[in-house]
Design a protein around this motif. Structure first.
Motif, PDB file in Angstrom:
ATOM      1  N   ALA A  51     -65.447 -11.735 -78.640  1.00 14.92           N
ATOM      2  CA  ALA A  51     -64.980 -13.084 -77.728  1.00 14.92           C
ATOM      3  C   ALA A  51     -63.642 -11.992 -77.792  1.00 14.92           C
ATOM      4  N   ALA A  52     -62.674 -11.830 -78.510  1.00 19.94           N
ATOM      5  CA  ALA A  52     -61.150 -11.402 -79.091  1.00 19.94           C
ATOM      6  C   ALA A  52     -61.518 -10.097 -78.112  1.00 19.94           C
ATOM      7  N   LEU A  53     -62.245  -8.967 -78.328  1.00 19.17           N
ATOM      8  CA  LEU A  53     -61.823  -8.515 -78.093  1.00 19.17           C
ATOM      9  C   LEU A  53     -62.234  -7.724 -76.945  1.00 19.17           C
ATOM     10  N   ASN A  54     -63.158  -8.706 -76.271  1.00 12.28           N
ATOM     11  CA  ASN A  54     -63.719  -8.857 -74.128  1.00 12.28           C
ATOM     12  C   ASN A  54     -61.971  -8.793 -73.857  1.00 12.28           C
ATOM     13  N   HIS A  55     -61.543 -10.141 -74.607  1.00 13.30           N
ATOM     14  CA  HIS A  55     -60.522 -10.389 -74.039  1.00 13.30           C
ATOM     15  C   HIS A  55     -59.065  -9.893 -73.252  1.00 13.30           C
ATOM     16  N   ARG A  56     -58.835  -9.050 -74.929  1.00 14.17           N
ATOM     17  CA  ARG A  56     -58.039  -7.866 -75.475  1.00 14.17           C
ATOM     18  C   ARG A  56     -58.219  -6.887 -74.381  1.00 14.17           C
ATOM     19  N   TYR A  57     -59.216  -5.699 -73.798  1.00 12.12           N
ATOM     20  CA  TYR A  57     -59.421  -4.649 -73.399  1.00 12.12           C
ATOM     21  C   TYR A  57     -60.024  -5.205 -72.603  1.00 12.12           C
ATOM     22  N   ARG A  58     -60.632  -6.505 -71.620  1.00  5.61           N
ATOM     23  CA  ARG A  58     -60.523  -6.576 -70.648  1.00  5.61           C
ATOM     24  C   ARG A  58     -60.595  -7.422 -69.625  1.00  5.61           C
ATOM     25  N   GLN A  59     -60.463  -8.365 -69.991  1.00  6.84           N
ATOM     26  CA  GLN A  59     -59.364 -10.129 -69.429  1.00  6.84           C
ATOM     27  C   GLN A  59     -60.226 -10.705 -69.190  1.00  6.84           C
ATOM     28  N   ARG A  60     -61.415 -10.413 -70.018  1.00 10.14           N
ATOM     29  CA  ARG A  60     -62.820 -11.581 -69.879  1.00 10.14           C
ATOM     30  C   ARG A  60     -62.804 -12.412 -70.855  1.00 10.14           C
ATOM     31  N   ASP A  61     -63.260 -13.759 -70.624  1.00 12.31           N
ATOM     32  CA  ASP A  61     -63.653 -14.656 -71.995  1.00 12.31           C
ATOM     33  C   ASP A  61     -64.647 -14.865 -72.074  1.00 12.31           C
ATOM     34  N   GLY A  62     -65.000 -14.997 -73.399  1.00 12.94           N
ATOM     35  CA  GLY A  62     -66.674 -15.166 -74.124  1.00 12.94           C
ATOM     36  C   GLY A  62     -66.772 -13.572 -74.561  1.00 12.94           C
ATOM     37  N   ALA A  63     -67.813 -13.611 -75.479  1.00 11.34           N
ATOM     38  CA  ALA A  63     -68.617 -12.772 -76.367  1.00 11.34           C
ATOM     39  C   ALA A  63     -69.463 -11.590 -75.597  1.00 11.34           C
ATOM     40  N   THR A  64     -69.611 -10.479 -75.371  1.00  7.63           N
ATOM     41  CA  THR A  64     -70.243  -9.519 -74.742  1.00  7.63           C
ATOM     42  C   THR A  64     -71.402  -9.189 -75.090  1.00  7.63           C
ATOM     43  N   ASN A  65     -72.087  -8.002 -74.797  1.00  3.69           N
ATOM     44  CA  ASN A  65     -73.970  -7.564 -75.937  1.00  3.69           C
ATOM     45  C   ASN A  65     -72.608  -6.348 -75.776  1.00  3.69           C
ATOM     46  N   VAL A  66     -72.033  -6.224 -76.044  1.00  3.55           N
ATOM     47  CA  VAL A  66     -71.733  -4.287 -75.724  1.00  3.55           C
ATOM     48  C   VAL A  66     -69.843  -3.799 -75.205  1.00  3.55           C
ATOM     49  N   LEU A  67     -69.438  -3.474 -76.179  1.00  2.00           N
ATOM     50  CA  LEU A  67     -67.865  -2.752 -75.728  1.00  2.00           C
ATOM     51  C   LEU A  67     -68.496  -1.096 -75.579  1.00  2.00           C
ATOM     52  N   SER A  68     -67.654  -0.410 -75.436  1.00  2.00           N
ATOM     53  CA  SER A  68     -67.045   0.973 -75.926  1.00  2.00           C
ATOM     54  C   SER A  68     -66.256   1.243 -75.909  1.00  2.00           C
ATOM     55  N   PHE A  69     -65.367   2.071 -76.556  1.00  2.00           N
ATOM     56  CA  PHE A  69     -63.691   2.654 -76.462  1.00  2.00           C
ATOM     57  C   PHE A  69     -64.201   4.152 -76.262  1.00  2.00           C
ATOM     58  N   PRO A  70     -64.362   5.037 -75.768  1.00  2.00           N
ATOM     59  CA  PRO A  70     -64.119   6.171 -75.389  1.00  2.00           C
ATOM     60  C   PRO A  70     -63.122   6.429 -76.338  1.00  2.00           C
ATOM     61  N   ALA A  71     -63.457   8.042 -77.444  1.00  2.00           N
ATOM     62  CA  ALA A  71     -61.745   9.290 -78.167  1.00  2.00           C
ATOM     63  C   ALA A  71     -61.426   8.958 -76.665  1.00  2.00           C
ATOM     64  N   ASP A  72     -60.189   9.085 -76.671  1.00  2.00           N
ATOM     65  CA  ASP A  72     -58.672   8.870 -75.715  1.00  2.00           C
ATOM     66  C   ASP A  72     -58.492  10.634 -76.464  1.00  2.00           C
ATOM     67  N   LEU A  73     -58.756  11.776 -76.382  1.00  2.92           N
ATOM     68  CA  LEU A  73     -58.295  12.732 -77.480  1.00  2.92           C
ATOM     69  C   LEU A  73     -57.855  13.687 -76.911  1.00  2.92           C
TER      70      LEU A  73
END
Length: 160
Positions: A51-73
């Motif tokens: 939930a904290a990650l979803n709020h921080r990176y997607r501005q959405r409340d609550g837990a989601t099933n999966v988040l992906s963070f592609p490498a920014d090389l």
């Protein structure tokens, strides 16, 4: 192609073995045509962290099933790092129960889904969603698993 996988278990909920996670990711990378070496970090987490990650990176409340963070090389830097996948174990287990799917099938789907996001696939636009869902279905079929988009519908049809 060699997959380097770092699995971080940050929750107490049941989760697949690392060998299964690796098998699903290897299949996803192969079916998606990724022929180079790959490094992926996969974190299995609880609802509070997700939930904290979803709020921080997607501005959405609550837990989601999966988040992906592609490498920014930076351009020109040729490293095998694809990025990070975070999967919320309690959400995956709850969704599997609610959708009438075997837990392993839903775990495989979420793992494949996260991997495809690392490879640049998305589902915001309908045309992109159709491409991504078709590839997910093909990957899961190669793993001997049912289509994630029709499984619960078929179960409901037979229950009626």
């Amino acid at each position: 192609m060699t997959l380097t996988l770092d699995v971080q278990a940050a929750c107490s909920d049941p989760a697949p073995e690392e060998s299964e996670l690796r098998r699903w990711l290897d299949c996803a990378l192969g079916e998606a045509g990724h022929a180079r070496d790959a490094e992926i970090s996969l974190r299995l987490t609880d609802e509070a962290e997700m939930a904290a990650l979803n709020h921080r990176y997607r501005q959405r409340d609550g837990a989601t099933n999966v988040l992906s963070f592609p490498a920014d090389l930076p351009p020109g830097l040729e490293l095998p790092l694809l990025g990070d996948i975070v999967i919320c174990a309690p959400v995956v287990l709850r969704e599997a129960r609610e959708q009438g799917k075997p837990a392993d099938s839903h775990w495989a789907h979420m793992t494949v889904h996260g991997c495809l996001h690392l490879l640049g696939y998305d589902h915001i636009e309908m045309a992109d969603a159709e491409i991504m869902e078709s590839l997910e279905t093909r990957i899961l079929a190669a793993l001997g698993l049912p289509c994630p988009y029709t499984f619960s519908l078929e179960k409901e049809r037979f229950a009626s």
